[in-house]
Design a protein around this motif. Structure first.
Motif, short mmCIF file in Angstrom:
data_model
loop_
_atom_site.label_atom_id
_atom_site.label_comp_id
_atom_site.label_asym_id
_atom_site.label_seq_id
_atom_site.Cartn_x
_atom_site.Cartn_y
_atom_site.Cartn_z
N ARG A 99 0.88 -1.17 0.00
CA ARG A 99 0.00 0.00 0.00
C ARG A 99 0.92 1.22 0.00
O ARG A 99 1.78 1.35 0.85
CB ARG A 99 -0.90 0.04 1.23
N VAL A 100 0.70 2.09 -0.97
CA VAL A 100 1.49 3.31 -1.09
C VAL A 100 0.58 4.50 -0.80
O VAL A 100 -0.43 4.68 -1.48
CB VAL A 100 2.13 3.45 -2.49
N LEU A 101 0.94 5.28 0.20
CA LEU A 101 0.26 6.54 0.46
C LEU A 101 1.05 7.58 -0.32
O LEU A 101 2.15 7.95 0.09
CB LEU A 101 0.26 6.86 1.96
N GLN A 102 0.51 8.00 -1.45
CA GLN A 102 1.27 8.82 -2.39
C GLN A 102 0.76 10.23 -2.44
O GLN A 102 -0.43 10.47 -2.68
CB GLN A 102 1.20 8.18 -3.77
N GLN A 103 1.67 11.17 -2.21
CA GLN A 103 1.34 12.59 -2.35
C GLN A 103 2.32 13.18 -3.35
O GLN A 103 3.49 13.35 -3.05
CB GLN A 103 1.45 13.29 -0.99
N ASN A 104 1.85 13.42 -4.56
CA ASN A 104 2.68 13.92 -5.66
C ASN A 104 2.09 15.18 -6.26
O ASN A 104 0.91 15.46 -6.11
CB ASN A 104 2.76 12.87 -6.78
N ASP A 105 2.93 15.87 -6.99
CA ASP A 105 2.48 16.97 -7.84
C ASP A 105 2.28 16.36 -9.23
O ASP A 105 3.26 16.00 -9.89
CB ASP A 105 3.53 18.07 -7.89
N PRO A 106 1.03 16.18 -9.70
CA PRO A 106 0.79 15.49 -10.96
C PRO A 106 1.42 16.20 -12.17
O PRO A 106 1.65 15.57 -13.20
CB PRO A 106 -0.73 15.44 -11.08
N GLU A 107 1.72 17.48 -12.04
CA GLU A 107 2.35 18.23 -13.13
C GLU A 107 3.84 17.91 -13.24
O GLU A 107 4.44 18.10 -14.31
CB GLU A 107 2.16 19.74 -12.91
N VAL A 108 4.45 17.43 -12.16
CA VAL A 108 5.90 17.29 -12.11
C VAL A 108 6.35 15.85 -11.86
O VAL A 108 7.28 15.36 -12.49
CB VAL A 108 6.49 18.21 -11.01
N ASP A 109 5.68 15.16 -10.93
CA ASP A 109 6.16 13.87 -10.43
C ASP A 109 5.59 12.69 -11.22
O ASP A 109 4.45 12.72 -11.69
CB ASP A 109 5.77 13.71 -8.96
N ILE A 110 6.38 11.64 -11.34
CA ILE A 110 5.94 10.39 -11.97
C ILE A 110 5.19 9.58 -10.93
O ILE A 110 5.71 9.36 -9.83
CB ILE A 110 7.14 9.59 -12.50
N PRO A 111 3.97 9.13 -11.22
CA PRO A 111 3.26 8.28 -10.26
C PRO A 111 4.04 7.00 -9.98
O PRO A 111 4.65 6.41 -10.88
CB PRO A 111 1.94 7.97 -10.97
N CYS A 112 4.03 6.58 -8.75
CA CYS A 112 4.80 5.43 -8.30
C CYS A 112 4.48 4.17 -9.09
O CYS A 112 5.39 3.48 -9.58
CB CYS A 112 4.56 5.21 -6.81
N LEU A 113 3.21 3.84 -9.24
CA LEU A 113 2.84 2.61 -9.94
C LEU A 113 3.23 2.67 -11.41
O LEU A 113 3.78 1.71 -11.96
CB LEU A 113 1.34 2.34 -9.80
N ARG A 114 2.99 3.80 -12.06
CA ARG A 114 3.35 3.91 -13.47
C ARG A 114 4.86 3.78 -13.66
O ARG A 114 5.34 3.09 -14.55
CB ARG A 114 2.85 5.21 -14.08
#
Length: 149
Positions: A99-114
């Motif tokens: 389980r990944v609790l992910q807090q990213n900036d969708p404009e800059v960061d690559i999603p963990c699963l992708r």
């Protein structure tokens, strides 16, 4: 340090708060850790597994045992690599659930699963430009749960 039957452990608490007895290297005493000597009512030892602790599983072996991992990821560029290493280096990756609790900036960061799926796709010769194909053929993706924060 002393020659203790079970070795020594370091208590890193500060002397001012806990006194000299509660700091530094001390002899390890498993009976103290368990709440008393063998036969003491209510004795519980984390390192002494009994049938009542295993919920019907055998005391040894891997049958029915899974590893559950929680990852807190705040804009972490290494999250995909962590998943990749976890699944590619495991002896039994089918027993790992993440389980990944992910807090990213969708404009800059690559999603963990992708990012993880792209690394796996590269290993398997899949064109990472085809995102649908990458995600469809991503090993163990069904064992990874992403919670966006």
């Amino acid at each position: 340090m002393t020659d203790s039957q079970y070795g020594t452990i370091f208590l890193g608490k500060d002397e001012k708060t806990y006194g000299k007895e509660g700091t530094g290297w001390v002899d390890f005493d498993p009976d103290f850790e368990c709440g008393g000597k063998e036969g003491t009512p209510g004795r519980q030892c984390a390192f002494e597994t009994t049938d009542e602790h295993t919920m019907g599983l055998g005391l040894t072996g891997v049958e029915g045992r899974n590893l559950h991992v929680n990852i807190a990821s705040f804009r972490d560029p290494l999250c995909p690599r962590t998943l990749y290493n976890m699944f590619t280096k495991a002896t039994r990756p089918h027993n790992i659930y993440v389980r990944v609790l992910q807090q990213n900036d969708p404009e800059v960061d690559i999603p963990c699963l992708r990012g993880y799926c792209e690394r796996m796709a590269e290993d398997n010769g899949i064109d990472i430009g085809n995102e649908e194909e990458v995600m469809k053929n991503c090993p163990y993706a069904d064992q990874i749960f992403i919670h966006h924060i």
